[in-house]
Scaffold this motif. Sequence first.
Motif, PDB file in Angstrom:
ATOM      1  N   CYS A 216       0.813  -1.218   0.000  1.00 56.15           N
ATOM      2  CA  CYS A 216       0.000   0.000   0.000  1.00 56.15           C
ATOM      3  C   CYS A 216       0.843   1.264   0.000  1.00 56.15           C
ATOM      4  O   CYS A 216       0.330   2.347  -0.290  1.00 56.15           O
ATOM      5  N   SER A 217       2.114   1.138   0.362  1.00 55.24           N
ATOM      6  CA  SER A 217       2.965   2.327   0.422  1.00 55.24           C
ATOM      7  C   SER A 217       3.639   2.638  -0.907  1.00 55.24           C
ATOM      8  O   SER A 217       4.418   3.585  -0.995  1.00 55.24           O
ATOM      9  N   LEU A 218       3.369   1.832  -1.935  1.00 59.22           N
ATOM     10  CA  LEU A 218       3.965   2.095  -3.246  1.00 59.22           C
ATOM     11  C   LEU A 218       3.400   3.387  -3.818  1.00 59.22           C
ATOM     12  O   LEU A 218       2.195   3.568  -3.908  1.00 59.22           O
ATOM     13  N   GLY A 219       4.277   4.286  -4.201  1.00 62.05           N
ATOM     14  CA  GLY A 219       3.813   5.561  -4.756  1.00 62.05           C
ATOM     15  C   GLY A 219       3.667   6.620  -3.674  1.00 62.05           C
ATOM     16  O   GLY A 219       3.723   6.353  -2.478  1.00 62.05           O
ATOM     17  N   ASN A 220       3.461   7.868  -4.102  1.00 62.88           N
ATOM     18  CA  ASN A 220       3.396   8.986  -3.164  1.00 62.88           C
ATOM     19  C   ASN A 220       1.989   9.374  -2.768  1.00 62.88           C
ATOM     20  O   ASN A 220       1.791  10.066  -1.775  1.00 62.88           O
ATOM     21  N   LYS A 221       0.987   8.961  -3.531  1.00 58.62           N
ATOM     22  CA  LYS A 221      -0.385   9.389  -3.254  1.00 58.62           C
ATOM     23  C   LYS A 221      -1.272   8.208  -2.869  1.00 58.62           C
ATOM     24  O   LYS A 221      -2.466   8.239  -3.063  1.00 58.62           O
ATOM     25  N   GLY A 282     -13.866   6.134  -9.604  1.00 56.57           N
ATOM     26  CA  GLY A 282     -14.415   7.472  -9.434  1.00 56.57           C
ATOM     27  C   GLY A 282     -14.275   7.964  -8.002  1.00 56.57           C
ATOM     28  O   GLY A 282     -13.929   9.137  -7.759  1.00 56.57           O
ATOM     29  N   TYR A 283     -14.512   7.108  -7.036  1.00 53.95           N
ATOM     30  CA  TYR A 283     -14.398   7.505  -5.628  1.00 53.95           C
ATOM     31  C   TYR A 283     -12.953   7.846  -5.271  1.00 53.95           C
ATOM     32  O   TYR A 283     -12.685   8.850  -4.594  1.00 53.95           O
ATOM     33  N   GLN A 284     -12.008   7.025  -5.753  1.00 50.71           N
ATOM     34  CA  GLN A 284     -10.605   7.296  -5.445  1.00 50.71           C
ATOM     35  C   GLN A 284     -10.133   8.580  -6.121  1.00 50.71           C
ATOM     36  O   GLN A 284      -9.363   9.357  -5.534  1.00 50.71           O
ATOM     37  N   TYR A 285     -10.595   8.805  -7.339  1.00 50.78           N
ATOM     38  CA  TYR A 285     -10.216  10.036  -8.051  1.00 50.78           C
ATOM     39  C   TYR A 285     -10.772  11.260  -7.343  1.00 50.78           C
ATOM     40  O   TYR A 285     -10.081  12.275  -7.179  1.00 50.78           O
ATOM     41  N   THR A 286     -12.025  11.168  -6.916  1.00 52.03           N
ATOM     42  CA  THR A 286     -12.663  12.300  -6.230  1.00 52.03           C
ATOM     43  C   THR A 286     -11.947  12.638  -4.932  1.00 52.03           C
ATOM     44  O   THR A 286     -11.784  13.823  -4.584  1.00 52.03           O
ATOM     45  N   ASN A 287     -11.503  11.642  -4.208  1.00 49.11           N
ATOM     46  CA  ASN A 287     -10.866  11.862  -2.913  1.00 49.11           C
ATOM     47  C   ASN A 287      -9.349  12.031  -3.003  1.00 49.11           C
ATOM     48  O   ASN A 287      -8.689  12.190  -1.968  1.00 49.11           O
ATOM     49  N   ASN A 289      -7.037  10.012  -3.402  1.00 48.89           N
ATOM     50  CA  ASN A 289      -6.304   8.945  -2.726  1.00 48.89           C
ATOM     51  C   ASN A 289      -6.465   7.674  -3.526  1.00 48.89           C
ATOM     52  O   ASN A 289      -7.552   7.396  -4.036  1.00 48.89           O
ATOM     53  N   TRP A 290      -5.385   6.911  -3.616  1.00 43.56           N
ATOM     54  CA  TRP A 290      -5.439   5.715  -4.431  1.00 43.56           C
ATOM     55  C   TRP A 290      -5.008   4.503  -3.611  1.00 43.56           C
ATOM     56  O   TRP A 290      -4.033   4.555  -2.858  1.00 43.56           O
ATOM     57  N   CYS A 291      -5.753   3.441  -3.770  1.00 49.38           N
ATOM     58  CA  CYS A 291      -5.437   2.172  -3.106  1.00 49.38           C
ATOM     59  C   CYS A 291      -4.874   1.214  -4.157  1.00 49.38           C
ATOM     60  O   CYS A 291      -5.572   0.873  -5.122  1.00 49.38           O
ATOM     61  N   VAL A 292      -3.615   0.812  -3.996  1.00 51.54           N
ATOM     62  CA  VAL A 292      -2.954  -0.037  -4.988  1.00 51.54           C
ATOM     63  C   VAL A 292      -3.714  -1.340  -5.189  1.00 51.54           C
ATOM     64  O   VAL A 292      -3.933  -1.791  -6.333  1.00 51.54           O
ATOM     65  N   LEU A 293      -4.139  -1.955  -4.097  1.00 48.89           N
ATOM     66  CA  LEU A 293      -4.838  -3.238  -4.198  1.00 48.89           C
ATOM     67  C   LEU A 293      -6.195  -3.077  -4.881  1.00 48.89           C
ATOM     68  O   LEU A 293      -6.587  -3.921  -5.702  1.00 48.89           O
ATOM     69  N   CYS A 294      -6.906  -1.992  -4.528  1.00 48.51           N
ATOM     70  CA  CYS A 294      -8.214  -1.752  -5.158  1.00 48.51           C
ATOM     71  C   CYS A 294      -8.062  -1.541  -6.661  1.00 48.51           C
ATOM     72  O   CYS A 294      -8.836  -2.089  -7.466  1.00 48.51           O
ATOM     73  N   CYS A 295      -7.078  -0.726  -7.049  1.00 47.52           N
ATOM     74  CA  CYS A 295      -6.856  -0.465  -8.478  1.00 47.52           C
ATOM     75  C   CYS A 295      -6.455  -1.739  -9.219  1.00 47.52           C
ATOM     76  O   CYS A 295      -6.818  -1.933 -10.380  1.00 47.52           O
ATOM     77  N   THR A 296      -5.708  -2.612  -8.540  1.00 42.63           N
ATOM     78  CA  THR A 296      -5.321  -3.878  -9.161  1.00 42.63           C
ATOM     79  C   THR A 296      -6.559  -4.734  -9.447  1.00 42.63           C
ATOM     80  O   THR A 296      -6.660  -5.367 -10.512  1.00 42.63           O
ATOM     81  N   ILE A 297      -7.493  -4.743  -8.507  1.00 39.33           N
ATOM     82  CA  ILE A 297      -8.740  -5.496  -8.708  1.00 39.33           C
ATOM     83  C   ILE A 297      -9.497  -4.956  -9.916  1.00 39.33           C
ATOM     84  O   ILE A 297     -10.000  -5.723 -10.759  1.00 39.33           O
ATOM     85  N   GLN A 298      -9.592  -3.640 -10.018  1.00 41.49           N
ATOM     86  CA  GLN A 298     -10.319  -3.035 -11.146  1.00 41.49           C
ATOM     87  C   GLN A 298      -9.624  -3.355 -12.466  1.00 41.49           C
ATOM     88  O   GLN A 298     -10.290  -3.595 -13.490  1.00 41.49           O
ATOM     89  N   ALA A 299      -8.274  -3.359 -12.455  1.00 40.50           N
ATOM     90  CA  ALA A 299      -7.520  -3.694 -13.661  1.00 40.50           C
ATOM     91  C   ALA A 299      -7.784  -5.139 -14.082  1.00 40.50           C
ATOM     92  O   ALA A 299      -7.932  -5.444 -15.273  1.00 40.50           O
ATOM     93  N   ILE A 300      -7.864  -6.042 -13.122  1.00 38.99           N
ATOM     94  CA  ILE A 300      -8.125  -7.454 -13.434  1.00 38.99           C
ATOM     95  C   ILE A 300      -9.529  -7.628 -14.006  1.00 38.99           C
ATOM     96  O   ILE A 300      -9.728  -8.371 -14.981  1.00 38.99           O
ATOM     97  N   LEU A 301     -10.496  -6.941 -13.435  1.00 38.68           N
ATOM     98  CA  LEU A 301     -11.862  -7.003 -13.970  1.00 38.68           C
ATOM     99  C   LEU A 301     -11.899  -6.488 -15.405  1.00 38.68           C
ATOM    100  O   LEU A 301     -12.581  -7.052 -16.280  1.00 38.68           O
ATOM    101  N   GLY A 302     -11.151  -5.411 -15.667  1.00 35.36           N
ATOM    102  CA  GLY A 302     -11.092  -4.858 -17.011  1.00 35.36           C
ATOM    103  C   GLY A 302     -10.423  -5.806 -17.994  1.00 35.36           C
ATOM    104  O   GLY A 302     -10.868  -5.952 -19.147  1.00 35.36           O
ATOM    105  N   MET A 303      -9.359  -6.492 -17.525  1.00 37.51           N
ATOM    106  CA  MET A 303      -8.672  -7.448 -18.392  1.00 37.51           C
ATOM    107  C   MET A 303      -9.564  -8.651 -18.687  1.00 37.51           C
ATOM    108  O   MET A 303      -9.514  -9.212 -19.793  1.00 37.51           O
ATOM    109  N   GLU A 304     -10.384  -9.039 -17.723  1.00 41.68           N
ATOM    110  CA  GLU A 304     -11.351 -10.118 -17.983  1.00 41.68           C
ATOM    111  C   GLU A 304     -12.304  -9.720 -19.106  1.00 41.68           C
ATOM    112  O   GLU A 304     -12.569 -10.498 -20.035  1.00 41.68           O
ATOM    113  N   LEU A 305     -12.835  -8.504 -19.016  1.00 40.97           N
ATOM    114  CA  LEU A 305     -13.776  -8.027 -20.038  1.00 40.97           C
ATOM    115  C   LEU A 305     -13.095  -7.964 -21.401  1.00 40.97           C
ATOM    116  O   LEU A 305     -13.673  -8.403 -22.421  1.00 40.97           O
TER     117      LEU A 305
END
Length: 538
Positions: A216-221, A282-287, A289-305
Amino acid sequence: MNKFIAMFKFLETSQPNVIAVTKILLKALRVDVSPATIAISLQDHPEYPSLLAISDCLTEWSLPNQSYNITKDDYDPADLEYPFIAHSRVDGGYFMVVHNIADKQVTYSDEQSQKAIFSETEFLKKWSGIALHATPNQKSGEENYQRKITSSFINKLMAPALFTVFLATIILSFDYPTLKLGYISLLTFKLLGLGVSILLLIHSIDTNNPLVQNLCSLGNKNNCNAILKSDAAKLLSWLSWSEIGFFYFAGSALVLLALPGSLPILAWLNVCAMPYTVYSIGYQYTNKNWCVLCCTIQAILGMELLTNLTINPGIYSLNSAVPDIKTALTLTTCFSIPILTWFFIKPFLLRMAQYIPLKQQLKKFKYNSDLFNQVLTSQPCYAVPDELMPIVLGNPDATTIITMVSNPFCGPCAKAHQTIDEWLKVRTDIKLKIIFTTADHDDDLQTKVARHVSALSFLNDASLLEKALNDWYKQGSKKFEQWAAAYPIDYSEEMSLITKKQKAWCNLTEIIYTPTILVNGYKLPEPYRLEDIKYLLT
């Protein structure tokens, strides 16, 4: 105990820093102590994490050490002995191992840097002047080091071995000639998503888990806590999106393995999950703040599609997505397994997560030296006069006196004797007195052992007496004749008088169980055990 360093027990730092620096120092000194022992010994110390904890643990490993308060204005690097642990006063305080100071440069190591170099001027600005130096000898190190390091290595291999067996089982179960690229790609994404979902579940149970924190500490934001601890991370008060993600990936992976022909159904399930991807990003962009694990999940869902759209044409046919009864039952079973499993083990994991900090809090309370002394001195105090002729080991001039009322055939007494014997090997501030409780009959084996040990004490050979006691208590099945033959003595009437006096004293003090431990005459109170007071004896 090192009297000087006791003044600096307030020099605390972060817990990982203490463990890491101790490991670095031992490695630099080539002293063998297993990593597991280092962590456990430091964490069990009542003053952990502090310089005093490090010093006492080094002493326990037969590594003599001394602390110094050095005046930085007129210090000479050539007078220092390397390596040493230096205390820095910046950033809330932390420790480092200084390997050398030469040519106005300092070579140091800590949990983040190995043999790094910075200027002597910068070092002097940070250094508090406190240094701990240790000098190894032939006895330094951990007993049974090879056995413990092997056991630790095997324990570390258990999780990877189980994962390897699981993965191999899946790979070997495939009928490779019939496999298609789309199927392999989707199964890979399902397994990757399952792995990330498990990390998210670990975070929900233990936010301080080192692996999750590092990711979770990867990156500055990145701030996983700000996202995963928010209300938006939950669908219901008792159901989080992390759990739903675990159900999705675990269930669909099982479906793929059980029903390879279920790709159209899973493709439509993936489509149904895509709105969540928009919501999460959208929630992470609005706030901001970014969660590396959450974004990874979204990327995997997108790759499935993307995989379904490009590699599996025609997969979105509505006719193929309607399951029959058998397929529907299999789908229900596959998705029910991870759901039921998780809700079964979740309460146990939550209780375990609560237990660890609670244990640390209780240790702070229990290992408070002022509280211990107050509780100890409120107990009954018994005089142990020299006329009882107790067995005496350790430093005869020590002011801290431990009296153990022992039964020669008592298993817990043997364990207590071993514990104190280990203390006496590395400590010179303790005197041990042993009084035996016996029937005081000539034919009683307990009485025979007690009289034999008392006779050995009259030889004024401390090493022989200590060896005889150790050999007696180490026996699995106590054989008096064999042991007595190894340590011959001459009996006298005085031996009978000693057991008689000690029996009368035990009756007077109402000793009802063994071992009974007295500290300076005071009975060791509940809930303290002998192992607890090692660092409370000063």
